[in-house]
Design a protein around this motif. Structure first.
Motif, PDB file in Angstrom:
ATOM      1  N   MET A 144     -34.812 -81.402  52.641  1.00 34.23           N
ATOM      2  CA  MET A 144     -33.555 -81.771  52.852  1.00 34.23           C
ATOM      3  C   MET A 144     -32.960 -81.101  54.143  1.00 34.23           C
ATOM      4  O   MET A 144     -33.260 -80.096  54.511  1.00 34.23           O
ATOM      5  N   ARG A 145     -32.182 -82.012  54.659  1.00 31.76           N
ATOM      6  CA  ARG A 145     -31.570 -81.496  55.869  1.00 31.76           C
ATOM      7  C   ARG A 145     -30.345 -80.731  55.616  1.00 31.76           C
ATOM      8  O   ARG A 145     -29.635 -81.012  54.536  1.00 31.76           O
ATOM      9  N   ALA A 146     -30.124 -79.882  56.418  1.00 29.77           N
ATOM     10  CA  ALA A 146     -28.910 -78.702  56.432  1.00 29.77           C
ATOM     11  C   ALA A 146     -28.429 -78.764  57.747  1.00 29.77           C
ATOM     12  O   ALA A 146     -29.050 -78.599  58.621  1.00 29.77           O
ATOM     13  N   ALA A 147     -27.124 -78.731  57.877  1.00 32.41           N
ATOM     14  CA  ALA A 147     -26.348 -78.442  58.888  1.00 32.41           C
ATOM     15  C   ALA A 147     -25.403 -76.915  58.909  1.00 32.41           C
ATOM     16  O   ALA A 147     -24.943 -76.832  57.522  1.00 32.41           O
ATOM     17  N   LEU A 160     -25.647 -79.570  53.008  1.00 35.77           N
ATOM     18  CA  LEU A 160     -26.780 -80.129  52.661  1.00 35.77           C
ATOM     19  C   LEU A 160     -26.588 -81.651  52.577  1.00 35.77           C
ATOM     20  O   LEU A 160     -25.696 -82.402  51.856  1.00 35.77           O
ATOM     21  N   ARG A 161     -27.938 -82.300  52.978  1.00 35.07           N
ATOM     22  CA  ARG A 161     -27.616 -83.727  52.981  1.00 35.07           C
ATOM     23  C   ARG A 161     -28.964 -84.198  52.339  1.00 35.07           C
ATOM     24  O   ARG A 161     -30.270 -84.141  52.890  1.00 35.07           O
ATOM     25  N   PRO A 202     -31.664 -86.854  50.425  1.00 37.04           N
ATOM     26  CA  PRO A 202     -32.136 -88.289  50.715  1.00 37.04           C
ATOM     27  C   PRO A 202     -31.245 -89.306  50.147  1.00 37.04           C
ATOM     28  O   PRO A 202     -31.047 -90.446  50.592  1.00 37.04           O
ATOM     29  N   THR A 227     -23.158 -86.135  50.641  1.00 39.73           N
ATOM     30  CA  THR A 227     -23.262 -84.354  51.313  1.00 39.73           C
ATOM     31  C   THR A 227     -22.890 -83.528  50.441  1.00 39.73           C
ATOM     32  O   THR A 227     -21.572 -83.771  50.058  1.00 39.73           O
ATOM     33  N   SER A 233     -39.009 -69.850  56.110  1.00 44.78           N
ATOM     34  CA  SER A 233     -39.853 -71.136  56.021  1.00 44.78           C
ATOM     35  C   SER A 233     -41.181 -70.815  56.496  1.00 44.78           C
ATOM     36  O   SER A 233     -41.235 -70.391  57.498  1.00 44.78           O
TER      37      SER A 233
END
Length: 60
Positions: free
Chosen positions: A1-4, A19-20, A22, A26, A54
């Motif tokens: 999951m993408r995060a900024a 958190l973005r 799929p 958001t 990670s």
């Protein structure tokens, strides 16, 4: 999951994590900077928020 990650110097104790997933909207979580730092060193947190380094991207 993408995060900024977003940091506001006016609130020195927290970091916003957007958190973005799929699919779906958001979601923004506000976490303490201490928790975020501890999560770079090893497993930390409890309940809904748990962080750890990670295994595929150390130091990122």
């Amino acid at each position: 999951m993408r995060a900024a990650f977003h940091y506001d110097p006016g609130d020195r104790l927290t970091v916003d994590v957007c958190l973005r997933p799929p699919h779906g909207p958001t979601v923004t979580w506000v976490i303490s900077r201490d928790l975020l730092f501890e999560g770079t060193q090893g497993h930390t947190g409890m309940g809904d928020v748990r962080l750890w380094p990670s295994p595929t991207h150390p130091g990122r």
